[in-house]
Enzyme design. Structure first.
Site, PDB file in Angstrom:
ATOM      1  CE  LYS A 156      48.599  54.098  38.363  1.00  0.00           C
ATOM      2  NZ  LYS A 156      48.992  53.615  39.658  1.00  0.00           N
ATOM      3  CD  GLU A 183      47.721  48.327  45.884  1.00  0.00           C
ATOM      4  OE1 GLU A 183      46.602  48.846  45.996  1.00  0.00           O
ATOM      5  OE2 GLU A 183      48.637  48.808  45.197  1.00  0.00           O
TER       6      GLU A 183
HETATM    7  N1  PSU Z   1      48.634  51.171  40.710  1.00  0.00           N
HETATM    8  C1  PSU Z   1      48.011  50.277  39.905  1.00  0.00           C
HETATM    9  N2  PSU Z   1      46.724  49.996  40.148  1.00  0.00           N
HETATM   10  C2  PSU Z   1      46.050  50.550  41.183  1.00  0.00           C
HETATM   11  C3  PSU Z   1      46.710  51.495  42.037  1.00  0.00           C
HETATM   12  C4  PSU Z   1      47.997  51.770  41.755  1.00  0.00           C
HETATM   13  O1  PSU Z   1      48.597  49.765  38.963  1.00  0.00           O
HETATM   14  O2  PSU Z   1      44.873  50.232  41.364  1.00  0.00           O
HETATM   15  C5  PSU Z   1      45.980  52.042  43.223  1.00  0.00           C
HETATM   16  C6  PSU Z   1      46.849  51.820  44.468  1.00  0.00           C
HETATM   17  O3  PSU Z   1      46.030  51.233  45.459  1.00  0.00           O
HETATM   18  C7  PSU Z   1      47.255  53.224  44.885  1.00  0.00           C
HETATM   19  C8  PSU Z   1      46.052  53.997  44.441  1.00  0.00           C
HETATM   20  O4  PSU Z   1      47.523  53.333  46.252  1.00  0.00           O
HETATM   21  O5  PSU Z   1      45.745  53.442  43.166  1.00  0.00           O
HETATM   22  C9  PSU Z   1      46.275  55.478  44.367  1.00  0.00           C
HETATM   23  O6  PSU Z   1      45.037  56.095  44.275  1.00  0.00           O
HETATM   24  P1  PSU Z   1      44.872  57.653  44.623  1.00  0.00           P
HETATM   25  O7  PSU Z   1      45.659  58.372  43.555  1.00  0.00           O
HETATM   26  O8  PSU Z   1      43.394  57.891  44.559  1.00  0.00           O
HETATM   27  O9  PSU Z   1      45.467  57.840  45.994  1.00  0.00           O
END
Ligand code: PSU
Ligand code: MN
Length: 300
Positions: free
Chosen positions: A160, A26
Site C-alpha cells: 500500500k 488471509e
Molecule cells: N492489506 C489490506 N488490508 C489489510 C492488510 C493488508 O488491504 O488488512 C493487513 C494484512 O493482513 C497485512 C497486515 O499482513 O495488514 C500488515 O499489518 P502490519 O503492518 O501490522 O504487519
C-alpha cells in the site's frame, strides 16, 4: 514432537488428497481490512474467483485452539461480523492457539499456516511493509521477514502506498526476497498501477512464476516470492489522485501506533475517498485471486 494443530475443511482436504490446486487466503483482510458487509461479500467473491480459476480456496484463521485450513460459509460470515477479532502475526500465532482464542491471520501468519498445511500459493490485497517514518518508529511489518523465511508465493498488488515503498523494496532486497512484477516493469502501489518505482524482476506467465518457486526449493533456499500484480486499469486510482488522500489520512491517524496503524489508515482513506478506495481494493484482490489460481494450477 506433536504435529501442528491443523484442521482442514472437507473441501481443502479433498483437493489435497486429489493433488488439486489450492490457494490460501488471509483473514485479517476480512476482519481489519474492510468494513461489514463488503468484507464478507469480497471474501466470498474472492473464493468464487478461485473456484472459477480451477483452484480450491483456503481461508485461514485461528479458532478453538486450531489453525483452520478452509472455513465453512457460516464460519467466514461469523468472522466478518465479529468486530473485535485479534489480528495475529508471527509473534501472536502460538499464544492465540495455546489460549484457544479466535484470531485473524495477517500475511505473515497466513504464510506460516499455509506452509504447515502444504499450500504453496497465497492471494491477498497488499502486504505490510516499511512504514513512513520507520527511521524513528522502527515500524516494519513482520510480513517482510516472513517472505524471507517461509516458502510460499504471495500474490499481492504490491504494498500500500501508505507505506514507504522505496524502503520496503530495499528491505525485501536485503532479505533476498524475489519481487516479481507481473506483466509490468513497475512495482505497483495497491490502488495505483505504478508506484513510480521499478519492479526488481518481471515475469509474464504463471508457468514462469511456478518454475521459479520450484527452483527455490531445489536450491534449498528458504523463503517465498512476492508477485506484484498491478490492479486492472479500469479500477485503479492513479497515484496523483490517491497521494494527497494518503497524506491527509497519515496526518489524521498520527496518534495511532503498532498493529492499529494499517487498519486505521485504511478506514480513514475509505472515508476520504467516499468508498472508491474500497471498490479498488475489492477489484485488486479478485484480480490477484485469478492470477494465484493460475500459478497454483501450474504448480499442481
Ligand atoms: N492489506 C489490506 N488490508 C489489510 C492488510 C493488508 O488491504 O488488512 C493487513 C494484512 O493482513 C497485512 C497486515 O499482513 O495488514 C500488515 O499489518 P502490519 O503492518 O501490522 O504487519
Ligand atoms: Mn507494524
Amino acid at each position: 514432537m506433536t504435529a501442528p494443530p491443523l484442521v482442514f475443511s472437507p473441501e481443502v482436504a479433498a483437493a489435497q488428497a486429489a493433488g488439486a490446486p489450492v490457494v490460501a487466503l488471509e483473514s485479517t483482510i476480512v476482519t481489519h481490512g474492510m468494513p461489514w458487509p463488503r468484507n464478507l461479500e469480497t471474501a466470498r467473491a474472492v473464493e468464487d474467483e478461485l473456484r472459477a480459476g480451477g483452484a480450491v480456496p483456503d481461508t485461514i484463521a485461528v479458532m478453538g485452539g486450531a489453525i483452520r485450513v478452509g472455513l465453512a460459509p457460516d464460519e467466514l460470515a461469523g468472522l466478518a461480523r465479529a468486530g473485535q477479532v485479534a489480528k495475529l502475526s508471527r509473534a501472536d500465532l502460538a499464544v492465540a492457539l495455546a489460549r484457544g482464542q479466535t484470531g485473524a491471520t495477517t500475511v505473515a501468519a497466513t504464510m506460516i499456516c499455509a506452509h504447515l498445511a502444504g499450500i504453496a500459493v497465497f492471494a491477498t490485497g497488499g502486504i505490510g511493509g516499511v512504514h513512513r517514518g520507520a527511521e524513528t518508529s522502527f515500524d516494519i511489518s513482520a510480513d517482510l521477514r516472513e517472505l524471507a523465511l517461509t516458502p510460499v508465493t504471495v500474490v499481492a498488488a504490491g504494498a500500500k502506498a501508505i507505506l514507504d515503498l522505496p524502503k520496503t523494496l530495499e528491505v525485501l532486497e536485503t532479505l533476498g526476497v524475489p519481487v516479481i512484477g507481473y506483466r509490468s516493469d513497475d512495482f505497483p502501489a495497491f490502488w495505483s498501477r505504478s508506484s513510480g518505482l521499478r519492479a526488481p524482476l518481471r515475469m509474464d506467465s504463471p508457468a514462469e512464476i511456478a518454475a521459479a518457486h520450484r527452483m527455490r526449493a531445489r536450491l534449498g533456499l528458504p523463503g517465498g516470492q512476492l508477485v506484484a500484480n498491478p490492479i486492472p486499469e479500469a479500477d485503479e486510482i492513479p497515484l496523483d489522485e490517491i497521494s494527497p488522500v494518503i497524506e491527509r489520512a497519515l496526518a489524521d491517524t498520527a496518534n495511532v501506533s503498532a498493529k492499529a496503524v494499517t487498519p486505521a489508515l485504511l478506514a480513514r482513506i475509505l472515508e476520504l475517498t467516499g468508498g472508491r478506495s474500497l471498490d479498488a481494493n475489492v477489484a485488486l484482490v479478485r484480480n490477484n485471486a485469478r492470477l494465484a489460481a493460475a500459478i497454483a494450477r501450474a504448480l499442481a
